[in-house]
Write a protein that holds these residues in place. Structure first.
Motif, PDB file in Angstrom:
ATOM      1  N   TRP A 116      -8.845 -18.617   1.181  1.00 16.55           N
ATOM      2  CA  TRP A 116      -7.975 -17.563   0.638  1.00 16.55           C
ATOM      3  C   TRP A 116      -7.052 -18.133  -0.426  1.00 16.55           C
TER       4      TRP A 116
ATOM      5  N   GLU B  98      -5.296 -12.773  11.356  1.00 17.57           N
ATOM      6  CA  GLU B  98      -4.938 -11.514  10.714  1.00 17.57           C
ATOM      7  C   GLU B  98      -5.703 -11.346   9.391  1.00 17.57           C
TER       8      GLU B  98
ATOM      9  N   GLY C 117      -4.054  -7.842   2.316  1.00 16.30           N
ATOM     10  CA  GLY C 117      -4.038  -6.377   2.271  1.00 16.30           C
ATOM     11  C   GLY C 117      -5.414  -5.760   2.121  1.00 16.30           C
ATOM     12  N   GLY C 118      -6.441  -6.594   2.059  1.00 11.90           N
ATOM     13  CA  GLY C 118      -7.795  -6.082   1.837  1.00 11.90           C
ATOM     14  C   GLY C 118      -8.321  -6.577   0.503  1.00 11.90           C
ATOM     15  N   GLU C 119      -8.662  -5.620  -0.373  1.00 15.66           N
ATOM     16  CA  GLU C 119      -9.200  -6.027  -1.675  1.00 15.66           C
ATOM     17  C   GLU C 119      -8.097  -6.298  -2.693  1.00 15.66           C
ATOM     18  N   THR C 120      -6.877  -5.837  -2.389  1.00 16.70           N
ATOM     19  CA  THR C 120      -5.788  -5.978  -3.360  1.00 16.70           C
ATOM     20  C   THR C 120      -4.831  -7.090  -2.984  1.00 16.70           C
TER      21      THR C 120
ATOM     22  N   SER D 114       0.463   1.211   6.745  1.00 26.11           N
ATOM     23  CA  SER D 114       0.004  -0.040   6.126  1.00 26.11           C
ATOM     24  C   SER D 114       1.183  -0.825   5.553  1.00 26.11           C
TER      25      SER D 114
ATOM     26  N   PRO E  86       0.842  -1.203   0.000  1.00 28.12           N
ATOM     27  CA  PRO E  86       0.000   0.000   0.000  1.00 28.12           C
ATOM     28  C   PRO E  86       0.877   1.252   0.000  1.00 28.12           C
TER      29      PRO E  86
ATOM     30  N   LYS F 274     -11.185 -10.781   5.163  1.00 29.37           N
ATOM     31  CA  LYS F 274     -10.725 -10.003   4.006  1.00 29.37           C
ATOM     32  C   LYS F 274     -10.529 -10.938   2.814  1.00 29.37           C
ATOM     33  N   THR F 275     -10.555 -10.350   1.616  1.00 28.56           N
ATOM     34  CA  THR F 275     -10.319 -11.133   0.411  1.00 28.56           C
ATOM     35  C   THR F 275      -8.859 -11.572   0.361  1.00 28.56           C
ATOM     36  N   TYR F 276      -7.990 -10.600   0.588  1.00 30.05           N
ATOM     37  CA  TYR F 276      -6.559 -10.869   0.653  1.00 30.05           C
ATOM     38  C   TYR F 276      -6.034 -10.245   1.937  1.00 30.05           C
TER      39      TYR F 276
END
Lengths: 255, 224
Positions: free
Chosen positions: B190, B143, B151-154, B94, B89, B147-149
Motif C-alpha cells: 500500500w 482493515e 477508503g477503497g479506490e480513492t 463511511s 466519502p 483494497k487499493t487504499y
C-alpha cells in the motif's frame, strides 16, 4: 397480496418504487432505522452522545452498561471490538465508536437544525483543535491530579491543570463573543466536547478543596459550566456532583 | 473573496510525519504554499506565536489564520478547497469509519511509538516497542485488506494520516532489527502504491535521510 398475521387483513407488499423511496428516506434522514446508544451514567463521553442525540430530537434506546469496568456486555464487545469502550452508537446495523466521532456522525446523519458543528472551516478547525486539547492535555492533567502520590506531585499536577484551564479560558473568551457558549449564542460542538471536564473537575475540587474553575482565574468557564449544566439537552443526563463523587470514591478507592 | 484566498504557509520540519500529512493534503488539492523549515531546537517567533499551546510543527497559516494539529489541518484543507476531490466519502457512515481509523492510526503509529524502538538499545524495552508497533500495524493491515487504499479506490483521509510513517519504516527496521514487509506485506505494498502519487512522493523524504536523522537523534539522546 399478503396477510398481516396480527390483524388478518390483506395488505399489498411494497412496490419496488415504495421500497426505493423508503431506502432513500432512510439514507437521507436516518429516521426510519433503530438507534441505540450504549453508555454508562457516569461516563462523560457517553454524555456527549446523549447531548447530540437530544439536540437532534432523535428517538433512541439507551442501554446502560451496568459495570463496564469489570464486565463488558457481548453487545459492547461485538460493536466496539477494537476499544471495547462506551459510548457506542448503533444505527441500524452500523456501529459508531468514539464520542466525538459519534457527535459528528449525528450532526451529519440528522442534518436538520440545530447544527452542531460550526459552518465555516476555520471555526470548525478551532472547535476540533480545542476538543482535541480537552481529550488530550486536559484529561491527562486531570488524571495526573487524581493519581498524584505525594504533595510534590499533587502541586505540580495541579499547576499543570490550572495552566491548561487558563488556555481553555482564553479560547472561550475568543470564541464565545459574549454569547455564553463556546459557539456563541447556541450550544455547539466545542461545548459538547468541553462538557466532559465539568463532572471530573467537580470531583477533584470536592476531594482536594482546590477550586480549579474560579471567578478569579477562569470567569468565563465558571459561567459557561453553569449554563452548560442547565441546558435542556444536558440537564437530564448530567449526574449531580454528589453522584460523581460517590462514583469516584468507588472507582479510585478513595474515602 | 473566496474562502480559499490568502497566502498559505506551512511551518514544518522535513522529517516530521505530521508535517508530511499537511503537505500531502495541500498538494492533493493543488494548493500553492510555502514551507518554512523550523529548527526544532531553536523555534521561530512565528511558530511560538502561532501555536502557543503546543509549540509544535506543523502549523498551517492561511492568510492570517494559524491552524495547529495535523489532522485538524487536513480536515480544514479538505473543507476549504472544495473544487478537488474530498478526502472523506460523502455518506455519514463511511465518514465515521474513516475518522475512526485515522484516529486509531494517529494514536498507535506515532513519533512516540517509533521512539520506543529507535530510542532504546536492543533489549526488553525495544522489544516491547516493536511488539506494540507491529500489533497495531497488523490491525490496520486487516482493515486495509485487499483494497487499493483504506477508503477503497480513492486515496483519502486515512491514507494521508498513515502514509508519512512509511518513510520512517526503514529507520525503525534498522534500529529494531526487523522487517515491516515480512510482518505486514500488504501495508508495505500500500505504501509503495501511495508513493506513486505526486503529492506523496513530493512530501515524503527519502528513507535513508530519515534514518540518518534518527541516528543523529540517537546520539543526542545517548542511545547506542
Amino acid at each position: 397480496m399478503i396477510k398481516n398475521k396480527k390483524t388478518n387483513s390483506l395488505i399489498s407488499p411494497d412496490t419496488t418504487q415504495t421500497k426505493k423511496r423508503k431506502k432513500t428516506d432512510m439514507a437521507q434522514n436516518g429516521s426510519n432505522t433503530t438507534v441505540k446508544l450504549l453508555g454508562t451514567w457516569s461516563s462523560p463521553f457517553a454524555l456527549r452522545a446523549r447531548i447530540a442525540l437530544h439536540l437532534k430530537s432523535v428517538e433512541y434506546e439507551y442501554i446502560e452498561e451496568a459495570d463496564v469496568l469489570k464486565s463488558k456486555s457481548d453487545l459492547l464487545v461485538k460493536s466496539n471490538p477494537i476499544h471495547k469502550k462506551v459510548p457506542v452508537l448503533i444505527h441500524g446495523d452500523v456501529s459508531i465508536c468514539e464520542s466525538l466521532n459519534i457527535v459528528q456522525y449525528v450532526d451529519e446523519s440528522w442534518p436538520s437544525k440545530p447544527s452542531i458543528l460550526p459552518s465555516l472551516p476555520k471555526d470548525r478547525a478551532f472547535a476540533r483543535f480545542w476538543a482535541h486539547f480537552v481529550d488530550g492535555k486536559c484529561f491527562e492533567s486531570i488524571d495526573a491530579v487524581v493519581r498524584a502520590k505525594d504533595d510534590t506531585e499533587k502541586i505540580a499536577a495541579a499547576r499543570n491543570l490550572m495552566e491548561n484551564l487558563a488556555a481553555l479560558e482564553d479560547a472561550f473568551q475568543k470564541s464565545s463573543k459574549d454569547g455564553g457558549f463556546f459557539g456563541g449564542e447556541n450550544i455547539g460542538f466545542l461545548d459538547i466536547a468541553c462538557g466532559v471536564i465539568v463532572g471530573p473537575l467537580s470531583v477533584i475540587e470536592a476531594f482536594s478543596g482546590v477550586k480549579f474553575l474560579s471567578p478569579d482565574t477562569t470567569p468565563g468557564l465558571v459561567q459557561w459550566a453553569e449554563i452548560f449544566r442547565a441546558h435542556e439537552a444536558v440537564k437530564p443526563y448530567m449526574p449531580t456532583v454528589a453522584e460523581f463523587v460517590e462514583f469516584a470514591k468507588q472507582k479510585f478507592n478513595l474515602q | 473573496m473566496g474562502k480559499e484566498n490568502g497566502k498559505v504557509v506551512v511551518l514544518d520540519f522535513w522529517a516530521s510525519p505530521y508535517g508530511m500529512r499537511t503537505k500531502i493534503a495541500l498538494r492533493e488539492k493543488g494548493v500553492e504554499f510555502e514551507v518554512q523549515q523550523e529548527d526544532l531546537w531553536n523555534k521561530s517567533e512565528l511558530l511560538l506565536k502561532s501555536n502557543p499551546v503546543h509549540k509544535k510543527v506543523p502549523v498551517l497559516i492561511h492568510g492570517d489564520i494559524p491552524i495547529s494539529e495535523s489532522l485538524v489541518q487536513v480536515q480544514y484543507i479538505d473543507e476549504t478547497w472544495t473544487d478537488a476531490a474530498s478526502f472523506l466519502p460523502s455518506d455519514p457512515q463511511s465518514r465515521a469509519t474513516a475518522r475512526f481509523w485515522a484516529d486509531f492510526a494517529d494514536k498507535t503509529i506515532s513519533f512516540e511509538g517509533g521512539k520506543n524502538i529507535w530510542g532504546n538499545k536492543k533489549g526488553e524495552e525495544q522489544e516491547k516497542g516493536k511488539k506494540e508497533f507491529l500489533e497495531s500495524l497488523k490491525v490496520l493491515e486487516a482493515e486495509l485488506g485487499d483494497k487499493t487504499y483504506f477508503g477503497g479506490e480513492t486515496f483519502g483521509y486515512v491514507d494521508i494520516t498513515l502514509v508519512p510513517f512509511y518513510s520512517w519504516f526503514y529507520a525503525l527496521e534498522k534500529c529494531g532489527d526487523f522487517s515491516v514487509e515480512a510482518e505486514c506485506p500488504k501495508i508495505v505494498a500500500w505504501g509503495k502504491r501511495c508513493v506513486e502519487r505526486n503529492s506523496v512522493a513530493a512530501s515524503l523524504p527519502e528513507s535513508e535521510k530519515v534514518y540518518q536523522q534518527v541516528l543523529k537523534l540517537r546520539q543526542i539522546f545517548g542511545v547506542e
